[in-house]
Motif scaffolding. Structure first.
Motif, PDB file in Angstrom:
ATOM      1  N   VAL A  97       0.836  -0.978   0.140  1.00 35.49           N
ATOM      2  CA  VAL A  97      -0.028  -0.147  -0.094  1.00 35.49           C
ATOM      3  C   VAL A  97       0.986   1.199  -0.111  1.00 35.49           C
ATOM      4  O   VAL A  97       1.656   1.531   1.197  1.00 35.49           O
ATOM      5  CB  VAL A  97      -0.934  -0.054   1.368  1.00 35.49           C
ATOM      6  N   ASP A  98       1.055   2.033  -1.258  1.00 33.82           N
ATOM      7  CA  ASP A  98       1.742   3.128  -1.290  1.00 33.82           C
ATOM      8  C   ASP A  98       1.084   4.012  -2.287  1.00 33.82           C
ATOM      9  O   ASP A  98       0.598   3.502  -3.259  1.00 33.82           O
ATOM     10  CB  ASP A  98       3.274   2.790  -1.668  1.00 33.82           C
ATOM     11  N   ASP A  99       1.021   5.317  -2.088  1.00 33.93           N
ATOM     12  CA  ASP A  99       0.551   6.180  -3.362  1.00 33.93           C
ATOM     13  C   ASP A  99       1.503   6.347  -4.250  1.00 33.93           C
ATOM     14  O   ASP A  99       1.155   6.741  -5.421  1.00 33.93           O
ATOM     15  CB  ASP A  99      -0.014   7.607  -2.462  1.00 33.93           C
ATOM     16  N   SER A 100       2.657   6.105  -3.918  1.00 34.15           N
ATOM     17  CA  SER A 100       3.781   6.132  -5.118  1.00 34.15           C
ATOM     18  C   SER A 100       3.884   4.859  -5.796  1.00 34.15           C
ATOM     19  O   SER A 100       4.181   3.629  -5.282  1.00 34.15           O
ATOM     20  CB  SER A 100       4.921   6.448  -4.575  1.00 34.15           C
ATOM     21  N   VAL A 141       3.106  -1.253   4.240  1.00 33.27           N
ATOM     22  CA  VAL A 141       2.202   0.121   4.059  1.00 33.27           C
ATOM     23  C   VAL A 141       3.014   1.617   4.116  1.00 33.27           C
ATOM     24  O   VAL A 141       3.806   1.531   5.089  1.00 33.27           O
ATOM     25  CB  VAL A 141       0.833   0.161   5.086  1.00 33.27           C
ATOM     26  N   ASP A 142       2.621   2.274   3.655  1.00 36.68           N
ATOM     27  CA  ASP A 142       3.299   3.814   3.513  1.00 36.68           C
ATOM     28  C   ASP A 142       2.608   4.506   4.760  1.00 36.68           C
ATOM     29  O   ASP A 142       1.421   4.035   4.999  1.00 36.68           O
ATOM     30  CB  ASP A 142       3.117   4.200   2.145  1.00 36.68           C
ATOM     31  N   LEU A 143       3.144   5.384   5.320  1.00 39.83           N
ATOM     32  CA  LEU A 143       2.572   6.472   6.226  1.00 39.83           C
ATOM     33  C   LEU A 143       1.745   7.439   5.458  1.00 39.83           C
ATOM     34  O   LEU A 143       0.568   7.549   5.724  1.00 39.83           O
ATOM     35  CB  LEU A 143       3.608   7.004   6.933  1.00 39.83           C
ATOM     36  N   ASN A 144       2.190   8.451   4.623  1.00 40.09           N
ATOM     37  CA  ASN A 144       1.689   9.527   4.172  1.00 40.09           C
ATOM     38  C   ASN A 144       0.886   9.135   2.678  1.00 40.09           C
ATOM     39  O   ASN A 144       1.616   8.919   1.865  1.00 40.09           O
ATOM     40  CB  ASN A 144       2.702  10.644   3.814  1.00 40.09           C
ATOM     41  N   MET A 145      -0.347   9.116   3.003  1.00 41.06           N
ATOM     42  CA  MET A 145      -1.025   8.650   1.757  1.00 41.06           C
ATOM     43  C   MET A 145      -2.333   9.656   1.700  1.00 41.06           C
ATOM     44  O   MET A 145      -3.146   9.782   2.635  1.00 41.06           O
ATOM     45  CB  MET A 145      -1.427   7.252   1.633  1.00 41.06           C
ATOM     46  N   PRO A 146      -2.919   9.880   0.334  1.00 46.01           N
ATOM     47  CA  PRO A 146      -4.156  10.707   0.524  1.00 46.01           C
ATOM     48  C   PRO A 146      -5.386   9.667   0.935  1.00 46.01           C
ATOM     49  O   PRO A 146      -5.184   8.341   0.957  1.00 46.01           O
ATOM     50  CB  PRO A 146      -4.283  11.166  -0.817  1.00 46.01           C
TER      51      PRO A 146
END
Ligand SMILES: [Mg+2]
Length: 122
Positions: free
Chosen positions: A7-10, A51-56
């Motif tokens: 899970v990552d927005d990038s 999982v990433d921390l900063n995501m929309p």
């Protein structure tokens, strides 16, 4: 075959993690934020989540809180992979139920080692 959700927005980071884990023969699914991940988990039955921390939409900490309130995912290993070195955010992540907090860029062999260990219940 073990199932891993990234899970990552990038999309670059998702591809990179997928590449690092390629030799391990996991079945990998990607999600672009916490919301997308919750939807995918409804049918995925993941064995481990990175999982990433900063995501929309839904950030990593909120995602892990939601995850841990779901009976099925109460004990699923979660690795948080983030650029932040903020000690308070790290504490919040661990309190939310993250098993391991790692900083980007991650050493590929170290990530593989940790993923294997967590999948074995170590
Ligand atoms: Mg991000």
């Amino acid at each position: 075959m073990k199932k891993i959700l990234i899970v990552d927005d990038s999309s670059t980071i998702r591809k990179l993690i997928r590449y690092i884990l390629k030799k391990q023969e996991y079945r990998i699914t990607e999600a672009k934020d916490g919301m997308d991940a919750m939807e995918k988990l409804a049918s995925l039955e993941a064995d481990l989540i990175i999982v990433d921390l900063n995501m929309p939409n839904m950030d990593g900490i909120q995602f892990v809180k939601n995850l841990r309130s779901n009976y099925y995912y109460m004990d699923t290993p979660v690795i948080m992979l983030t650029t932040t070195k903020d000690a308070e955010l790290k504490r919040d992540a661990l309190l939310a139920g993250v098993n391991l907090f790692l900083n980007k860029p991650v050493q590929p062999n170290f990530l593989i080692y940790k993923v294997e260990g967590l999948l074995k219940g170590e």
